[in-house]
Design an enzyme around this catalytic site. Structure first.
Site, PDB file in Angstrom:
ATOM      1  N   ARG A  79       2.053   5.977   2.487  1.00  0.00           N
ATOM      2  CA  ARG A  79       1.580   6.537   1.221  1.00  0.00           C
ATOM      3  C   ARG A  79       2.563   6.210   0.104  1.00  0.00           C
ATOM      4  O   ARG A  79       3.758   6.551   0.199  1.00  0.00           O
ATOM      5  CB  ARG A  79       1.455   8.045   1.377  1.00  0.00           C
ATOM      6  CG  ARG A  79       0.933   8.734   0.150  1.00  0.00           C
ATOM      7  CD  ARG A  79       0.723  10.229   0.392  1.00  0.00           C
ATOM      8  NE  ARG A  79      -0.186  10.748  -0.613  1.00  0.00           N
ATOM      9  CZ  ARG A  79      -0.836  11.894  -0.510  1.00  0.00           C
ATOM     10  NH1 ARG A  79      -0.688  12.635   0.564  1.00  0.00           N
ATOM     11  NH2 ARG A  79      -1.636  12.285  -1.462  1.00  0.00           N
ATOM     12  N   GLU A 130      -7.337   0.293  -2.424  1.00  0.00           N
ATOM     13  CA  GLU A 130      -6.391   1.409  -2.606  1.00  0.00           C
ATOM     14  C   GLU A 130      -6.920   2.680  -1.962  1.00  0.00           C
ATOM     15  O   GLU A 130      -6.563   3.776  -2.364  1.00  0.00           O
ATOM     16  CB  GLU A 130      -6.175   1.621  -4.113  1.00  0.00           C
ATOM     17  CG  GLU A 130      -4.955   2.408  -4.537  1.00  0.00           C
ATOM     18  CD  GLU A 130      -4.989   2.662  -6.052  1.00  0.00           C
ATOM     19  OE1 GLU A 130      -5.905   2.191  -6.724  1.00  0.00           O
ATOM     20  OE2 GLU A 130      -4.070   3.343  -6.552  1.00  0.00           O
TER      21      GLU A 130
END
Lengths: 340, 340
Positions: free
Chosen positions: B70, B283
Site C-alpha cells: 500500500r 490503481e
C-alpha cells in the site's frame, strides 16, 4: 470584445526590479527596506508594454488584459511582512500606471502583501486600497506564501475568512497564484504552479468554504492545474468524502482559465468543464515564450486553440468576454461606464 | 493477456497493519521497533485478496497485476531509517506471500526503506533482496520521503545515482510513487500524488539523467499527473531550457499508466502520448472506489476507457501487455518461462 484574464507585468522596467534588489539587499543587511524609488518615465513604461503585451494583444486579436504584477517576483517568502507590504504597494502602483496609460487595454489586479506565517488579515488594507483607490478589479491570492513548503492552512481554514469576507464585500474575485519556488526540486512554472493549482482545487473539495461564502469567486489558472484531466478522480473523491457533486459544491464559485498550451489540452478542458466556468487567459508574456514547432505558432497564443473549437459562437463569447464580466463585476461596471 | 501495472495491497490483513501500529508506537516510546510479527494464515491472505483484487480483476477482465505494498502506508517520514528498513521488509514479504499463493495473477514490486535525509543507497540491499531472492520485477521509488515537504534532491541529482546504477544492473524499472501526506493542506490521493507525478516529470526535463542512464526506466503513475494535459507547456519548457525534444530527452525512459478515471482524460492521454509509452494500470483497490453516476461503472475500471478507444487492436495489445513486458523485462522472462 476579447478579455484576457491572466496577464502579468513580466516586462517591468529595469529600475523597478533594481529597486526590489536594493530592498531585499537592505533587508539582509538590516538597512532601509523602503529605499528611494526611482523615477520611471511614462515612456519607459510604454516601451516595455508596447513592444511586448500590447504588440502581442494586437497580433493575436485580443482587446484587453486583466493585468497584475509578475507572479514569480511576488516572492512573499523573501524578507518579512514589512518588506512584502512595501513591495506589494510598489508593484501595484506600477500596474496602476500601466492602466492609466492604456485604460482601454489594461485593468488592474493586485499583488497582496502576504508573508509566511503572517495572518492574511494583513493583506486587507492593500486590497481595499487597490480596489477603492486604484480601481483594480481583483487580486492574486497566494495559497502558499512559503514558496513551496505548502505550510499555510488550507484555503477552507477559517484563518482565511477575514480576507474572504472583504473580497465578498468588495465583490472582487481572486486568482489563486503562487509565486517563485524556493525549492530546487520544484521548478516554478513547470511544477510548482501546476501543483499548487491542483492542491487548491482539492482543498475546495475537502472543505465547505462556499457554503459559508456563496458569493466568493476564485479563478484557478493554468487551466485548473491537473484537474480537468483528472476530472473523474475529483468527482470520485468528492463522492468518497461525502461531498455534494462538484457542480454545486465547487463549480458555482471556481473558474479555470485557458492557459493550456496545446490544442488537445484545450479540447479536454472544454469537453469536461462547463463553458460558464472557463475564462480566456494566456499568461503572457509569461511562462512559455517559444514557438511550437508542431504548429508554427506561439505556445501561449491560446486564442487560436479556442478559435479552433467546434463550439457555438455564443459559447466563445462567454469565454472571451461574458464570463470575465460576470466574475469581475467591477470590470463589467467600468466597461459599462464606457458604453461597452 | 492483460497486465495491470499498478496495484497495491490496500487490503492487507489487519494483523499486518496492527504490527505496524505497534512498531511506530514502540519507536515513539523508545521500545523494540521489530516486535513479534503475527502469524497470518494463507487463508487470511486469500480472504483479503479474493474478495477484492482478484474478484475485481476477474469482473473487469484483466489477468495479472504488478503488485506492491500500500503506497499511503509506506510512510517513510514516520520513524527513522531502521523503522523504515524493517517495515519495508515486512511489507515486501507479505507481497511475496500473495505472489506465491497466486503466481499466475500477481507479480511483486517492492517498497523501499527510504527515510527523509537518508541516502537512497540504503535502499539498495532491499531492492536486491526483493529482485534476486523474492523474484520481484521492480520497485516503487518515493521522490519525496518527507511526506510532502519535497525536501529530497531532484531525481536528476547525483545523490540518486547509486540506486539508479543498481536498477540498471538488475534491469528493473521504478514507479515514481509518493506515500501519505503529512500536510493537512495536501490531500494524499487528490493533491499530493498528482503534484508529485508532475514535479517528477519536470525534474526529468530539467536534468540530463537519461544521458547518464540510457537504460533507466520510470513509470509515472496516475496518467503522468498533469503532464499530458499540459503537454504543450512541457514541450515549450524543454525548448526554453535548451533541452532536446521530449521524445528523445525523456520519453525513451518514462512511461505513464492509465490511472485516469474518466473517458475524456484517457482520450487525451492517448491523443498526446505515444502508445509505446502507456501502460495499463488501475490503481485498484485504491484511491477512488465508487461508481461514476454518469456511467454506472466504477471510476477505476480503467480497462473500459481503453476498450472504448478507437485505436488498433495492436496498440491496445501494447498497452495491455507488450509495453509492460518491455518495461519489466523480468516479468517478461517469468511469463516466457511459463510458456506465455
Amino acid at each position: 470584445m476579447i478579455i484576457d484574464c491572466h496577464g502579468h507585468y513580466t516586462t517591468a522596467p529595469a529600475p523597478h526590479n533594481a529597486w526590489r534588489d536594493r530592498q531585499t539587499a537592505a533587508f539582509a543587511a538590516g538597512g532601509d527596506i523602503d529605499p528611494l524609488y526611482p523615477a520611471i518615465s511614462d515612456d519607459e513604461i510604454r516601451e516595455t508594454i508596447e513592444a511586448n503585451q500590447l504588440q502581442l494583444l494586437r497580433e493575436r486579436g485580443a482587446d484587453m488584459t486583466i493585468f497584475s504584477p509578475r507572479a514569480s517576483a511576488m516572492a512573499p517568502h523573501v524578507g518579512d511582512e514589512a518588506v512584502a507590504r512595501i513591495w506589494a504597494r510598489r508593484s501595484n502602483d506600477l500596474i496602476k500606471r500601466v492602466v492609466d496609460l492604456y485604460p482601454e487595454t489594461f485593468v488592474g489586479v493586485c499583488q497582496l502583501p502576504q508573508s509566511p506565517g503572517i495572518s492574511i488579515a494583513q493583506s486587507i488594507n492593500e486590497l481595499v486600497r487597490c480596489v477603492t483607490e486604484l480601481g483594480f478589479v481583483g487580486c492574486n491570492l497566494n495559497p502558499d506564501p512559503s514558496g513551496g513548503k505548502f505550510s499555510a492552512p488550507p484555503l477552507y481554514d477559517r484563518a482565511w475568512y477575514p480576507f474572504f469576507e472583504k473580497m465578498v464585500e468588495l465583490d472582487v474575485p481572486a486568482m489563486i497564484h503562487v509565486s517563485g519556488s524556493c525549492n530546487a526540486a520544484m521548478h516554478a512554472t513547470g511544477a510548482y504552479y501546476i501543483a499548487a493549482d491542483t492542491i487548491a482545487f482539492m482543498q475546495f473539495i475537502e472543505g465547505d468554504l462556499f457554503r459559508d461564502f456563496p458569493d466568493l469567486r476564485f479563478i484557478i489558472p493554468h487551466g485548473g492545474g491537473a484537474v480537468p484531466y483528472h476530472w473523474g478522480r475529483y468527482r470520485g473523491l468528492a463522492d468518497m468524502l461525502k461531498r455534494p457533486p462538484l457542480a454545486e459544491h465547487v463549480m458555482r464559485n471556481v473558474y479555470f482559465d485557458t492557459c493550456v498550451y496545446h490544442q488537445p489540452g484545450i479540447d479536454l478542458l472544454f469537453r469536461v468543464i462547463d463553458v460558464d466556468n472557463i475564462l480566456f487567459g494566456s499568461e503572457m508574456v509569461g511562462a512559455v515564450r517559444g514557438i511550437d514547432p508542431e504548429t508554427g505558432q506561439y505556445f501561449d497564443d491560446t486564442k487560436r486553440y479556442i478559435d479552433a473549437l467546434p463550439i457555438p459562437e455564443t459559447d466563445k463569447a462567454k469565454v472571451f468576454e461574458g464570463n470575465a464580466r460576470r466574475v469581475y463585476p467591477r470590470l463589467d461596471a467600468q466597461l459599462k461606464a464606457r458604453g461597452l
